[in-house]
Design a protein around this motif. Structure first.
Motif, PDB file in Angstrom:
ATOM      1  N   ILE A 159     -40.226 -12.738   2.322  1.00 53.40           N
ATOM      2  CA  ILE A 159     -40.151 -11.276   2.352  1.00 53.40           C
ATOM      3  C   ILE A 159     -40.334 -10.736   0.938  1.00 53.40           C
ATOM      4  O   ILE A 159     -39.691 -11.201  -0.006  1.00 53.40           O
ATOM      5  N   GLU A 160     -41.212  -9.745   0.789  1.00 48.86           N
ATOM      6  CA  GLU A 160     -41.492  -9.156  -0.515  1.00 48.86           C
ATOM      7  C   GLU A 160     -41.295  -7.652  -0.463  1.00 48.86           C
ATOM      8  O   GLU A 160     -41.621  -7.001   0.533  1.00 48.86           O
ATOM      9  N   ALA A 161     -40.755  -7.111  -1.554  1.00 47.04           N
ATOM     10  CA  ALA A 161     -40.616  -5.652  -1.666  1.00 47.04           C
ATOM     11  C   ALA A 161     -41.986  -5.031  -1.903  1.00 47.04           C
ATOM     12  O   ALA A 161     -42.825  -5.601  -2.615  1.00 47.04           O
ATOM     13  N   ILE A 162     -42.232  -3.875  -1.307  1.00 45.62           N
ATOM     14  CA  ILE A 162     -43.510  -3.194  -1.497  1.00 45.62           C
ATOM     15  C   ILE A 162     -43.665  -2.733  -2.947  1.00 45.62           C
ATOM     16  O   ILE A 162     -44.737  -2.871  -3.540  1.00 45.62           O
ATOM     17  N   ALA A 163     -42.581  -2.218  -3.512  1.00 40.96           N
ATOM     18  CA  ALA A 163     -42.601  -1.776  -4.919  1.00 40.96           C
ATOM     19  C   ALA A 163     -41.169  -1.539  -5.354  1.00 40.96           C
ATOM     20  O   ALA A 163     -40.302  -1.240  -4.523  1.00 40.96           O
ATOM     21  N   PRO A 164     -40.868  -1.671  -6.646  1.00 36.77           N
ATOM     22  CA  PRO A 164     -39.505  -1.432  -7.137  1.00 36.77           C
ATOM     23  C   PRO A 164     -39.109   0.036  -6.992  1.00 36.77           C
ATOM     24  O   PRO A 164     -39.955   0.935  -7.045  1.00 36.77           O
ATOM     25  N   VAL A 165     -37.831   0.277  -6.826  1.00 32.69           N
ATOM     26  CA  VAL A 165     -37.303   1.639  -6.781  1.00 32.69           C
ATOM     27  C   VAL A 165     -37.585   2.327  -8.113  1.00 32.69           C
ATOM     28  O   VAL A 165     -37.377   1.747  -9.181  1.00 32.69           O
ATOM     29  N   GLY A 166     -38.079   3.571  -8.037  1.00 34.94           N
ATOM     30  CA  GLY A 166     -38.380   4.337  -9.239  1.00 34.94           C
ATOM     31  C   GLY A 166     -39.812   4.216  -9.711  1.00 34.94           C
ATOM     32  O   GLY A 166     -40.246   4.987 -10.570  1.00 34.94           O
ATOM     33  N   SER A 167     -40.559   3.269  -9.157  1.00 34.58           N
ATOM     34  CA  SER A 167     -41.950   3.116  -9.596  1.00 34.58           C
ATOM     35  C   SER A 167     -42.816   4.229  -9.013  1.00 34.58           C
ATOM     36  O   SER A 167     -42.529   4.781  -7.954  1.00 34.58           O
ATOM     37  N   GLU A 168     -43.874   4.552  -9.727  1.00 32.65           N
ATOM     38  CA  GLU A 168     -44.812   5.595  -9.315  1.00 32.65           C
ATOM     39  C   GLU A 168     -46.152   4.945  -9.007  1.00 32.65           C
ATOM     40  O   GLU A 168     -46.650   4.138  -9.805  1.00 32.65           O
ATOM     41  N   ILE A 191     -41.151   5.885  -5.607  1.00 37.35           N
ATOM     42  CA  ILE A 191     -40.367   5.103  -4.657  1.00 37.35           C
ATOM     43  C   ILE A 191     -38.890   5.455  -4.786  1.00 37.35           C
ATOM     44  O   ILE A 191     -38.303   5.322  -5.860  1.00 37.35           O
ATOM     45  N   ARG A 192     -38.282   5.919  -3.680  1.00 39.36           N
ATOM     46  CA  ARG A 192     -36.841   6.171  -3.662  1.00 39.36           C
ATOM     47  C   ARG A 192     -36.095   5.033  -2.969  1.00 39.36           C
ATOM     48  O   ARG A 192     -35.008   4.654  -3.376  1.00 39.36           O
ATOM     49  N   TYR A 193     -36.644   4.519  -1.880  1.00 39.57           N
ATOM     50  CA  TYR A 193     -36.071   3.371  -1.169  1.00 39.57           C
ATOM     51  C   TYR A 193     -37.205   2.382  -0.895  1.00 39.57           C
ATOM     52  O   TYR A 193     -38.203   2.740  -0.277  1.00 39.57           O
ATOM     53  N   THR A 194     -37.036   1.169  -1.361  1.00 37.39           N
ATOM     54  CA  THR A 194     -38.130   0.211  -1.239  1.00 37.39           C
ATOM     55  C   THR A 194     -38.333  -0.225   0.201  1.00 37.39           C
ATOM     56  O   THR A 194     -37.409  -0.199   1.020  1.00 37.39           O
ATOM     57  N   GLY A 195     -39.574  -0.609   0.519  1.00 36.11           N
ATOM     58  CA  GLY A 195     -39.900  -1.171   1.822  1.00 36.11           C
ATOM     59  C   GLY A 195     -40.197  -2.661   1.672  1.00 36.11           C
ATOM     60  O   GLY A 195     -40.206  -3.191   0.561  1.00 36.11           O
ATOM     61  N   TYR A 196     -40.477  -3.324   2.816  1.00 35.71           N
ATOM     62  CA  TYR A 196     -40.647  -4.774   2.755  1.00 35.71           C
ATOM     63  C   TYR A 196     -41.808  -5.243   3.625  1.00 35.71           C
ATOM     64  O   TYR A 196     -42.089  -4.680   4.694  1.00 35.71           O
ATOM     65  N   GLN A 198     -43.500  -9.014   5.171  1.00 34.58           N
ATOM     66  CA  GLN A 198     -43.330 -10.447   5.390  1.00 34.58           C
ATOM     67  C   GLN A 198     -44.705 -11.011   5.697  1.00 34.58           C
ATOM     68  O   GLN A 198     -45.200 -10.906   6.804  1.00 34.58           O
ATOM     69  N   GLY A 199     -45.334 -11.585   4.671  1.00 34.88           N
ATOM     70  CA  GLY A 199     -46.725 -11.977   4.822  1.00 34.88           C
ATOM     71  C   GLY A 199     -47.576 -10.734   4.981  1.00 34.88           C
ATOM     72  O   GLY A 199     -47.525  -9.811   4.173  1.00 34.88           O
ATOM     73  N   GLU A 200     -48.351 -10.668   6.063  1.00 30.90           N
ATOM     74  CA  GLU A 200     -49.169  -9.491   6.341  1.00 30.90           C
ATOM     75  C   GLU A 200     -48.462  -8.495   7.260  1.00 30.90           C
ATOM     76  O   GLU A 200     -49.011  -7.447   7.583  1.00 30.90           O
ATOM     77  N   LYS A 201     -47.242  -8.811   7.645  1.00 33.01           N
ATOM     78  CA  LYS A 201     -46.517  -7.954   8.592  1.00 33.01           C
ATOM     79  C   LYS A 201     -45.642  -6.954   7.836  1.00 33.01           C
ATOM     80  O   LYS A 201     -44.873  -7.324   6.947  1.00 33.01           O
ATOM     81  N   LEU A 202     -45.758  -5.690   8.197  1.00 33.75           N
ATOM     82  CA  LEU A 202     -44.933  -4.641   7.607  1.00 33.75           C
ATOM     83  C   LEU A 202     -43.587  -4.599   8.321  1.00 33.75           C
ATOM     84  O   LEU A 202     -43.522  -4.393   9.530  1.00 33.75           O
TER      85      LEU A 202
END
Length: 220
Positions: A159-168, A191-196, A198-202
């Motif tokens: 599982i990977e975060a889409i982007a860090p909180v606070g990033s533009e 980004i206020r709340y990060t998303g995730y 898993q591989g190619e699955k959102l």
């Protein structure tokens, strides 16, 4: 295109998997195993492989069996009643064996997860008690314990975060969900709340706000 291949593609579309290669990567099984399923060779596949595919396709294991066992079995008028009875017995035996394997794999999964969360499970009750005794305890001392455990768990599960909180970054409606205001694809959002992923699955879209709305939202 064989009936088994068409049925598999239909199941993949329902969970947003666009290729057999992506299915192989997401489920953690070889492309040769997936080819066997497409060819109707269910009886040549290992039980753990079938279980992994059922989990990724988000269907019960018995439904996966029902679908592809029927497609891979030629029910023709030449089959004798004895052959049909034998086939039913083999099907029942396979179902029982798969259910037993599922229970074993579930126990192994739980054990592996507990090992990843070991430090959190052992230390969190003490940390929580200390926080109740001392409300002034800085949160910065607690965060690393939780963060480290979650990072280990996410890494183990791919599982990977889409982007860090606070990033533009440029707004992408497929990955981002606006919390306030409007934005066009490509416009800068924060980004206020990060998303995730898993591989190619959102798993979860990141919650974002347009840059021009950032100060307004913070004052609320």
């Amino acid at each position: 295109m064989s009936d088994s291949t068409q049925k598999l593609q239909n199941l993949m579309q329902q969970v947003g998997i666009t290729s057999f290669k992506a299915l192989s990567r997401t489920a953690g099984v070889s492309e040769r195993q997936i080819l066997r399923l497409r060819q109707g060779k269910l009886e040549q596949m290992r039980l753990d492989v079938l279980l992994k595919l059922a989990q990724v396709l988000q269907i019960p294991l018995n439904e996966l069996l029902d679908t592809f066992l029927i497609l891979s079995t030629p029910h023709t008028p030449q089959q004798t009643p004895e052959e049909i009875v034998d086939l039913k017995k083999e099907y029942d035996r396979l179902q029982l064996q798969l259910e037993q394997q599922r229970e074993i794999l579930q126990q192994e999964f739980q054990q592996a997860s507990l090992q990843l969360l070991e430090s959190l499970l052992l230390q969190w009750p003490t940390v929580a008690q200390k926080a109740q005794e001392n409300p002034q305890l800085p949160a910065v001392k607690i965060v690393p314990l939780v963060q480290k455990s979650l990072e280990k768990l996410c890494q183990a599960w791919g599982i990977e975060a889409i982007a860090p909180v606070g990033s533009e970054l440029p707004y992408n409606p497929q990955l981002h969900q606006l919390m306030d205001g409007t934005a066009q694809p490509g416009e800068t959002v924060k980004i206020r709340y990060t998303g995730y992923l898993q591989g190619e699955k959102l798993l979860y879209r990141a919650q974002v706000i347009p840059i021009q709305n950032d100060a307004t939202l913070l004052r609320r």
